[in-house]
Scaffold this motif. Sequence first.
Motif, mmCIF file in Angstrom:
data_model
loop_
_atom_site.group_PDB
_atom_site.id
_atom_site.type_symbol
_atom_site.label_atom_id
_atom_site.label_comp_id
_atom_site.label_asym_id
_atom_site.label_seq_id
_atom_site.Cartn_x
_atom_site.Cartn_y
_atom_site.Cartn_z
ATOM 1 N N ALA A 262 106.389 0.574 97.999
ATOM 2 C CA ALA A 262 106.120 -0.804 98.426
ATOM 3 C C ALA A 262 106.495 -1.823 97.359
ATOM 4 C CB ALA A 262 104.649 -0.959 98.798
ATOM 5 N N LEU A 263 106.719 -1.376 96.128
ATOM 6 C CA LEU A 263 107.137 -2.280 95.054
ATOM 7 C C LEU A 263 108.436 -2.997 95.404
ATOM 8 C CD1 LEU A 263 106.823 -3.357 92.129
ATOM 9 C CD2 LEU A 263 107.912 -1.236 91.341
ATOM 10 N N ALA A 264 109.278 -2.357 96.206
ATOM 11 C CA ALA A 264 110.543 -2.969 96.617
ATOM 12 C C ALA A 264 110.316 -4.286 97.355
ATOM 13 C CB ALA A 264 111.334 -2.006 97.491
ATOM 14 N N ASN A 265 109.155 -4.443 97.969
ATOM 15 C CA ASN A 265 108.864 -5.676 98.710
ATOM 16 C C ASN A 265 108.762 -6.901 97.806
ATOM 17 O OD1 ASN A 265 108.702 -4.220 101.119
ATOM 18 N ND2 ASN A 265 106.518 -3.818 100.861
ATOM 19 N N ARG A 266 108.506 -6.680 96.530
ATOM 20 C CA ARG A 266 108.362 -7.815 95.615
ATOM 21 C C ARG A 266 109.695 -8.535 95.391
ATOM 22 N NH1 ARG A 266 104.338 -6.487 96.942
ATOM 23 N NH2 ARG A 266 104.709 -8.413 98.056
ATOM 24 N N GLU A 267 110.806 -7.860 95.661
ATOM 25 C CA GLU A 267 112.108 -8.498 95.480
ATOM 26 C C GLU A 267 112.273 -9.715 96.392
ATOM 27 O OE1 GLU A 267 114.032 -8.070 93.131
ATOM 28 O OE2 GLU A 267 114.428 -5.970 92.647
ATOM 29 N N THR A 268 111.642 -9.681 97.540
ATOM 30 C CA THR A 268 111.760 -10.785 98.502
ATOM 31 C C THR A 268 110.455 -11.564 98.628
ATOM 32 O OG1 THR A 268 111.235 -9.268 100.314
ATOM 33 C CG2 THR A 268 113.577 -9.648 99.823
ATOM 34 N N ASP A 269 109.576 -11.408 97.640
ATOM 35 C CA ASP A 269 108.273 -12.079 97.661
ATOM 36 C C ASP A 269 108.439 -13.517 97.182
ATOM 37 O OD1 ASP A 269 105.698 -12.958 97.388
ATOM 38 O OD2 ASP A 269 104.975 -11.195 96.317
ATOM 39 N N ASN A 270 108.321 -14.455 98.097
ATOM 40 C CA ASN A 270 108.442 -15.872 97.744
ATOM 41 C C ASN A 270 107.086 -16.573 97.663
ATOM 42 O OD1 ASN A 270 111.314 -15.851 97.698
ATOM 43 N ND2 ASN A 270 111.314 -15.865 99.944
ATOM 44 N N LEU A 271 106.013 -15.805 97.777
ATOM 45 C CA LEU A 271 104.672 -16.385 97.743
ATOM 46 C C LEU A 271 104.006 -16.263 96.377
ATOM 47 C CD1 LEU A 271 103.324 -15.152 101.200
ATOM 48 C CD2 LEU A 271 104.315 -17.382 100.634
ATOM 49 N N PRO B 38 111.134 1.231 92.292
ATOM 50 C CA PRO B 38 110.354 1.716 93.442
ATOM 51 C C PRO B 38 110.506 3.207 93.721
ATOM 52 C CG PRO B 38 111.412 -0.380 93.966
ATOM 53 C CD PRO B 38 111.971 0.058 92.644
ATOM 54 N N ARG B 39 111.553 3.822 93.199
ATOM 55 C CA ARG B 39 111.707 5.266 93.390
ATOM 56 C C ARG B 39 110.674 6.059 92.603
ATOM 57 N NH1 ARG B 39 117.828 5.976 91.739
ATOM 58 N NH2 ARG B 39 116.945 4.785 90.002
ATOM 59 N N GLY B 40 110.127 5.453 91.546
ATOM 60 C CA GLY B 40 109.027 6.062 90.799
ATOM 61 C C GLY B 40 109.389 7.304 90.009
ATOM 62 N N THR B 41 110.603 7.381 89.487
ATOM 63 C CA THR B 41 111.017 8.583 88.754
ATOM 64 C C THR B 41 110.187 8.800 87.500
ATOM 65 O OG1 THR B 41 113.281 8.298 89.563
ATOM 66 C CG2 THR B 41 112.967 9.739 87.666
ATOM 67 N N PHE C 99 95.715 0.921 92.077
ATOM 68 C CA PHE C 99 96.310 -0.335 91.610
ATOM 69 C C PHE C 99 97.612 0.009 90.899
ATOM 70 C CE2 PHE C 99 96.757 -4.301 89.339
ATOM 71 C CZ PHE C 99 96.122 -5.243 90.131
ATOM 72 N N THR C 100 98.720 -0.563 91.325
ATOM 73 C CA THR C 100 100.038 -0.190 90.818
ATOM 74 C C THR C 100 100.801 -1.413 90.323
ATOM 75 O OG1 THR C 100 101.166 -0.513 92.928
ATOM 76 C CG2 THR C 100 100.124 1.647 92.559
ATOM 77 N N MET C 101 102.037 -1.176 89.899
ATOM 78 C CA MET C 101 102.911 -2.278 89.500
ATOM 79 C C MET C 101 103.093 -3.262 90.651
ATOM 80 S SD MET C 101 104.802 -3.563 86.993
ATOM 81 C CE MET C 101 105.227 -2.231 85.844
ATOM 82 N N ASN C 102 103.136 -2.759 91.849
ATOM 83 C CA ASN C 102 103.264 -3.609 93.022
ATOM 84 C C ASN C 102 102.111 -4.601 93.101
ATOM 85 O OD1 ASN C 102 104.268 -4.468 95.633
ATOM 86 N ND2 ASN C 102 102.626 -3.255 96.545
ATOM 87 N N ASP C 103 100.889 -4.104 92.887
ATOM 88 C CA ASP C 103 99.708 -4.964 92.927
ATOM 89 C C ASP C 103 99.707 -5.953 91.757
ATOM 90 O OD1 ASP C 103 98.351 -3.614 95.193
ATOM 91 O OD2 ASP C 103 98.351 -1.927 93.804
#
Length: 264
Positions: free
Chosen positions: A96-105, A41-44, A57-61
């Motif tokens: 926002a990619l960090a949110n996928r760590e807790t994505d249970n859906l 998520p830091r996107g280095t 559209f990103t890795m998060n999406d």
Amino acid sequence: MSETIAVYSEKGGVGKSALAAGLTAAARKRGRPVVGGDLDPRGTLTAEVGIGTTPDFTMNDLLATDPQGEAGLAGDALAAASDAWSGVRMIAAERALANRETDNLAIGLEFRLRLGLQGVLGDDGVGILDLPPRAGGKLVTAGLVAASAVVIPATLDEDGRIGTEEALSTIKLVQTLGMNPNLRVVGIIPSIVPGGPNTLRDAIEDFFVEKYGDLYRKDLSIPRHTVRQQTRYACVPITSAPGKEAKTLADVYDNILTAAGVEK
């Protein structure tokens, strides 16, 4: 044949994103098309290849959406890198990619990158995945499941030792659980190696040799050179930089690419 290489350590500051950028540059130098995937998520890596504005559209999406479509949904996520990185397309990271760590859906989130890449790389493409420095988790697992090979950069200090040991534990779990049983560990790559006398460096290196044997790839050591930070700041590939130090680094990255199974 295409290869997808994950770069992984469970400690930050060990040269993980630098190695991912170096492998990307080496693959382009060979004329191979590259798809980069930034799972941090830091996107280095995203920033280094010149993507300064978050794409639509990103890795998060990608990880939050069902991976459907003939070419793989990753085709929608590909953003062109800057002109300096011509031939590189990136699945960019965002915070926002960090949110996928807790994505249970998102059912099967850990498999979505692998499915999404189907049809995107092509026969001669090279995928380079920069994983976050975490102890497992959904983002790390997604990268390891999508990869055909994984390289572990290790600074010759306590962070490098811990990051390597824990990364190997996570990799083994992904293999033994059947999530990616054919994942190959290319090796533990000494990273940002200082020159001159260094007692700690030598002691850690002895530890790596004794514990990991041939898995420790001293022959692929990445030296610490200031030109690496200069190219990162300028957002240009190491292969375009002048001078002996840049050539040394470029040659090392090319050798690691070969060790990972990418044919010249």
